[in-house]
Design a protein around this motif. Sequence first.
Motif, PDB file in Angstrom:
ATOM      1  N   LEU A 171      70.825   7.944  86.468  1.00 25.43           N
ATOM      2  CA  LEU A 171      70.166   8.873  87.391  1.00 25.43           C
ATOM      3  C   LEU A 171      70.933   8.990  88.706  1.00 25.43           C
ATOM      4  O   LEU A 171      71.545   8.022  89.165  1.00 25.43           O
ATOM      5  CB  LEU A 171      68.742   8.384  87.686  1.00 25.43           C
ATOM      6  CG  LEU A 171      67.747   8.447  86.522  1.00 25.43           C
ATOM      7  CD1 LEU A 171      66.489   7.657  86.857  1.00 25.43           C
ATOM      8  CD2 LEU A 171      67.403   9.894  86.197  1.00 25.43           C
ATOM      9  N   PRO A 172      70.914  10.174  89.335  1.00 18.75           N
ATOM     10  CA  PRO A 172      71.554  10.322  90.650  1.00 18.75           C
ATOM     11  C   PRO A 172      70.835   9.476  91.685  1.00 18.75           C
ATOM     12  O   PRO A 172      69.668   9.094  91.503  1.00 18.75           O
ATOM     13  CB  PRO A 172      71.405  11.816  90.951  1.00 18.75           C
ATOM     14  CG  PRO A 172      70.290  12.290  90.094  1.00 18.75           C
ATOM     15  CD  PRO A 172      70.322  11.439  88.861  1.00 18.75           C
ATOM     16  N   SER A 173      71.497   9.199  92.779  1.00 19.57           N
ATOM     17  CA  SER A 173      70.962   8.271  93.784  1.00 19.57           C
ATOM     18  C   SER A 173      69.606   8.694  94.329  1.00 19.57           C
ATOM     19  O   SER A 173      68.748   7.859  94.597  1.00 19.57           O
ATOM     20  CB  SER A 173      71.961   8.127  94.939  1.00 19.57           C
ATOM     21  OG  SER A 173      72.211   9.396  95.532  1.00 19.57           O
ATOM     22  N   TYR A 174      69.398  10.005  94.478  1.00 20.91           N
ATOM     23  CA  TYR A 174      68.150  10.474  95.097  1.00 20.91           C
ATOM     24  C   TYR A 174      66.943  10.415  94.157  1.00 20.91           C
ATOM     25  O   TYR A 174      65.806  10.574  94.596  1.00 20.91           O
ATOM     26  CB  TYR A 174      68.309  11.903  95.633  1.00 20.91           C
ATOM     27  CG  TYR A 174      68.646  12.933  94.585  1.00 20.91           C
ATOM     28  CD1 TYR A 174      67.655  13.521  93.797  1.00 20.91           C
ATOM     29  CD2 TYR A 174      69.967  13.335  94.382  1.00 20.91           C
ATOM     30  CE1 TYR A 174      67.971  14.456  92.838  1.00 20.91           C
ATOM     31  CE2 TYR A 174      70.282  14.277  93.423  1.00 20.91           C
ATOM     32  CZ  TYR A 174      69.280  14.840  92.656  1.00 20.91           C
ATOM     33  OH  TYR A 174      69.587  15.779  91.700  1.00 20.91           O
ATOM     34  N   SER A 175      67.170  10.179  92.851  1.00 18.07           N
ATOM     35  CA  SER A 175      66.037  10.138  91.918  1.00 18.07           C
ATOM     36  C   SER A 175      65.956   8.815  91.160  1.00 18.07           C
ATOM     37  O   SER A 175      65.430   8.746  90.056  1.00 18.07           O
ATOM     38  CB  SER A 175      66.106  11.306  90.931  1.00 18.07           C
ATOM     39  OG  SER A 175      67.267  11.220  90.126  1.00 18.07           O
ATOM     40  N   LYS A 176      66.483   7.768  91.765  1.00 16.91           N
ATOM     41  CA  LYS A 176      66.398   6.453  91.119  1.00 16.91           C
ATOM     42  C   LYS A 176      64.963   5.919  91.187  1.00 16.91           C
ATOM     43  O   LYS A 176      64.222   6.191  92.128  1.00 16.91           O
ATOM     44  CB  LYS A 176      67.370   5.469  91.762  1.00 16.91           C
ATOM     45  CG  LYS A 176      68.833   5.801  91.459  1.00 16.91           C
ATOM     46  CD  LYS A 176      69.764   4.709  91.917  1.00 16.91           C
ATOM     47  CE  LYS A 176      71.221   5.077  91.681  1.00 16.91           C
ATOM     48  NZ  LYS A 176      71.534   5.272  90.255  1.00 16.91           N
ATOM     49  N   ILE A 177      64.605   5.143  90.186  1.00 17.96           N
ATOM     50  CA  ILE A 177      63.241   4.622  90.052  1.00 17.96           C
ATOM     51  C   ILE A 177      63.114   3.301  90.801  1.00 17.96           C
ATOM     52  O   ILE A 177      63.964   2.410  90.686  1.00 17.96           O
ATOM     53  CB  ILE A 177      62.904   4.413  88.570  1.00 17.96           C
ATOM     54  CG1 ILE A 177      62.989   5.735  87.822  1.00 17.96           C
ATOM     55  CG2 ILE A 177      61.523   3.798  88.402  1.00 17.96           C
ATOM     56  CD1 ILE A 177      63.027   5.585  86.323  1.00 17.96           C
ATOM     57  N   THR A 178      62.050   3.184  91.567  1.00 17.95           N
ATOM     58  CA  THR A 178      61.801   1.959  92.335  1.00 17.95           C
ATOM     59  C   THR A 178      61.076   0.911  91.506  1.00 17.95           C
ATOM     60  O   THR A 178      61.326  -0.288  91.624  1.00 17.95           O
ATOM     61  CB  THR A 178      60.965   2.275  93.587  1.00 17.95           C
ATOM     62  OG1 THR A 178      61.656   3.245  94.376  1.00 17.95           O
ATOM     63  CG2 THR A 178      60.737   1.025  94.417  1.00 17.95           C
ATOM     64  N   LYS A 179      60.170   1.381  90.652  1.00 23.48           N
ATOM     65  CA  LYS A 179      59.344   0.446  89.891  1.00 23.48           C
ATOM     66  C   LYS A 179      58.949   1.061  88.559  1.00 23.48           C
ATOM     67  O   LYS A 179      58.809   2.275  88.446  1.00 23.48           O
ATOM     68  CB  LYS A 179      58.084   0.098  90.704  1.00 23.48           C
ATOM     69  CG  LYS A 179      57.189  -0.960  90.078  1.00 23.48           C
ATOM     70  CD  LYS A 179      55.964  -1.209  90.962  1.00 23.48           C
ATOM     71  CE  LYS A 179      55.053  -2.262  90.357  1.00 23.48           C
ATOM     72  NZ  LYS A 179      53.830  -2.475  91.182  1.00 23.48           N
ATOM     73  N   VAL A 180      58.755   0.208  87.544  1.00 21.39           N
ATOM     74  CA  VAL A 180      58.272   0.643  86.238  1.00 21.39           C
ATOM     75  C   VAL A 180      56.988  -0.116  85.917  1.00 21.39           C
ATOM     76  O   VAL A 180      56.955  -1.351  86.002  1.00 21.39           O
ATOM     77  CB  VAL A 180      59.315   0.394  85.129  1.00 21.39           C
ATOM     78  CG1 VAL A 180      58.713   0.713  83.760  1.00 21.39           C
ATOM     79  CG2 VAL A 180      60.560   1.236  85.359  1.00 21.39           C
ATOM     80  N   GLU A 181      55.933   0.619  85.587  1.00 22.85           N
ATOM     81  CA  GLU A 181      54.653   0.011  85.245  1.00 22.85           C
ATOM     82  C   GLU A 181      54.296   0.358  83.801  1.00 22.85           C
ATOM     83  O   GLU A 181      54.501   1.496  83.372  1.00 22.85           O
ATOM     84  CB  GLU A 181      53.537   0.506  86.170  1.00 22.85           C
ATOM     85  CG  GLU A 181      53.725   0.098  87.617  1.00 22.85           C
ATOM     86  CD  GLU A 181      52.607   0.630  88.495  1.00 22.85           C
ATOM     87  OE1 GLU A 181      51.675   1.288  87.962  1.00 22.85           O
ATOM     88  OE2 GLU A 181      52.661   0.399  89.721  1.00 22.85           O
ATOM     89  N   VAL A 182      53.746  -0.607  83.086  1.00 26.39           N
ATOM     90  CA  VAL A 182      53.342  -0.387  81.693  1.00 26.39           C
ATOM     91  C   VAL A 182      51.888   0.080  81.645  1.00 26.39           C
ATOM     92  O   VAL A 182      51.003  -0.534  82.248  1.00 26.39           O
ATOM     93  CB  VAL A 182      53.498  -1.671  80.857  1.00 26.39           C
ATOM     94  CG1 VAL A 182      52.953  -1.456  79.440  1.00 26.39           C
ATOM     95  CG2 VAL A 182      54.962  -2.088  80.808  1.00 26.39           C
ATOM     96  N   ILE A 183      51.664   1.180  80.938  1.00 22.52           N
ATOM     97  CA  ILE A 183      50.317   1.687  80.673  1.00 22.52           C
ATOM     98  C   ILE A 183      49.969   1.302  79.239  1.00 22.52           C
ATOM     99  O   ILE A 183      50.657   1.719  78.297  1.00 22.52           O
ATOM    100  CB  ILE A 183      50.258   3.222  80.847  1.00 22.52           C
ATOM    101  CG1 ILE A 183      50.697   3.616  82.254  1.00 22.52           C
ATOM    102  CG2 ILE A 183      48.860   3.741  80.531  1.00 22.52           C
ATOM    103  CD1 ILE A 183      49.798   3.114  83.353  1.00 22.52           C
ATOM    104  N   ASP A 184      48.935   0.520  79.069  1.00 24.01           N
ATOM    105  CA  ASP A 184      48.618  -0.021  77.744  1.00 24.01           C
ATOM    106  C   ASP A 184      48.188   1.043  76.744  1.00 24.01           C
ATOM    107  O   ASP A 184      48.587   1.017  75.579  1.00 24.01           O
ATOM    108  CB  ASP A 184      47.533  -1.095  77.854  1.00 24.01           C
ATOM    109  CG  ASP A 184      48.025  -2.334  78.594  1.00 24.01           C
ATOM    110  OD1 ASP A 184      49.229  -2.624  78.500  1.00 24.01           O
ATOM    111  OD2 ASP A 184      47.212  -2.992  79.263  1.00 24.01           O
TER     112      ASP A 184
END
Length: 547
Positions: A517-530
């Motif tokens: 991903l380009p720098s401006y759209s990088k993901i800060t956190k990933v959460e799991v939805i059960d």
Amino acid sequence: MEHFFSRLENTITSYWDSPAICDFEGETFTYSAIATSMAQFHVLFEHSGISKGDRIAICARNSARWAISFLSITTYGAVAVPILSDFLPGSVAHLTDHSESVLLFTDPDIWSKINPESVPGIKGVVSVNDFTLLYSRDEVFSAAFSGLQENFAKKFPMGFTRANVNYAKDTPGDLMVINYTSGTTSAPKGVMLRGDCFSATIQFAGESVPIHYGDNVVSMLPMGHIYGLVFEFLFPFCNGVCITYFGKTPSPTLLLKAMKAVKPVMVVTVPLVMEKIHKTSIAPVVSKLYMKILLHLPFIGKLLYRKMGQRLMEAFGGKVQYFIMGGAALNPTVEKTFKRMGIPYTVGYGMTEASPLLTWAHPDEYVPGSCGKPISCISIRIDSEDPQHTPGEIQAKGTNIFSGYYRNDDANLLAFTEDGFFKTGDLGVMDQHGNVFIRGRIKNMILSANGQNIYPEEVEAVVNDQQYVLESVVVDRASKLVALINLDNIAIRMDKLDREAVSDIPENVRESANRRLPSYSKITKVEVIDEPFEKTPKMSIKRFLYK
């Protein structure tokens, strides 16, 4: 432009004794049986005091009798109100009442959960399962129903024949359907569609997808949604194609069984279905080390991809000429693989308000990443100073565009531009050849802290490519991008991951996705939805639930 009722008449009278629609491993109806049932309902409506233009709702799972109900209503001159069977009983009652419907066609299970007092405007309720009477509050309707056979015999003393098939075609601009949208971002709205909306789309489809008498299709999409209604019912039916219906979403085993038995020439679906097929059947094969090596060898790689493509085509019955996908963009990785496999696929673009098609391209002319070119009956423009490079709202005007939202003045004020173009709410660009590329929904677009426009759909395509991710939704939280993911538990069990390995998946997904991903759209956190993400019947995620 020819009214599609003319095609309907010609098909019915030409193939009178041939099978037209059937339920998988259930009832089969010939064209003559369908025409006779339609005529019987016309007699029922007439003797019940139902006028042309009155609304009649249909809420049930797909079936051959659902199709007969729809044709009976529209050829009489009444307005059909398809309501998705997945809606809650309270919503079904509300939409039936909001549309001012005078009758309801539904199944006993749905009706048993509706309080009759919540639909005070209806005269009666007819079972879609067997066309019996479920409820009546009107003496005239009750009498018309009990006297139907006698009244029908009086009208057609010599029996109903080909010569009696005649449907009014002189009012193409009249309202034919009120189709309530599935509410991806908001509450459902009643889309008003005229006869010429359907005629325009069916005519274009007939010119672009040559299917004929003797061909077969399998219907998987809900007919309560315009996509399934037009492309898996009205269009093939008007061309003499036999349609097989599932009563509910089939399991993979049942689906493949049906495909081998029916041998469809056309598969109409949503990208999610094909992406799941890729993820479960194709990706595990091509990801093996020895396969990666072989697939990179020019001649051998091409041969292997074609072999995989042949096996996939055989699994769908061996006669498919078109895989038509709509409702969302196809994952770029999946698209690239299908191209190499020689799968005859295309991705169209449309919505209920366009009944439903806006853009399309033949598989041989389809440009990967696009959703085709504007169809012949409309004009499309991009509301941008630089339509080829700067995304702007996709706006459309043409014969197949709806008349407005039923009893919703506020929505109508926002739906059209001053010069009459429908504002789709989608962002896109259009190249010099007219190919449209969707970037995302205006409502979904995220403005980053440094002023960059971020389209979550593009970020999600990268996240969905990561191992053990089934689906994702990217949201903005305090100017930070967070990816909500639903895990592929079947793959996790097959790979025998322990708890620690499973707990590492979110961070692995974040790091792996951010490398692409380009720098401006990088993901800060990933959460799991059960639980799986809640979806509309066309399999779009209800994003508004995950903000």
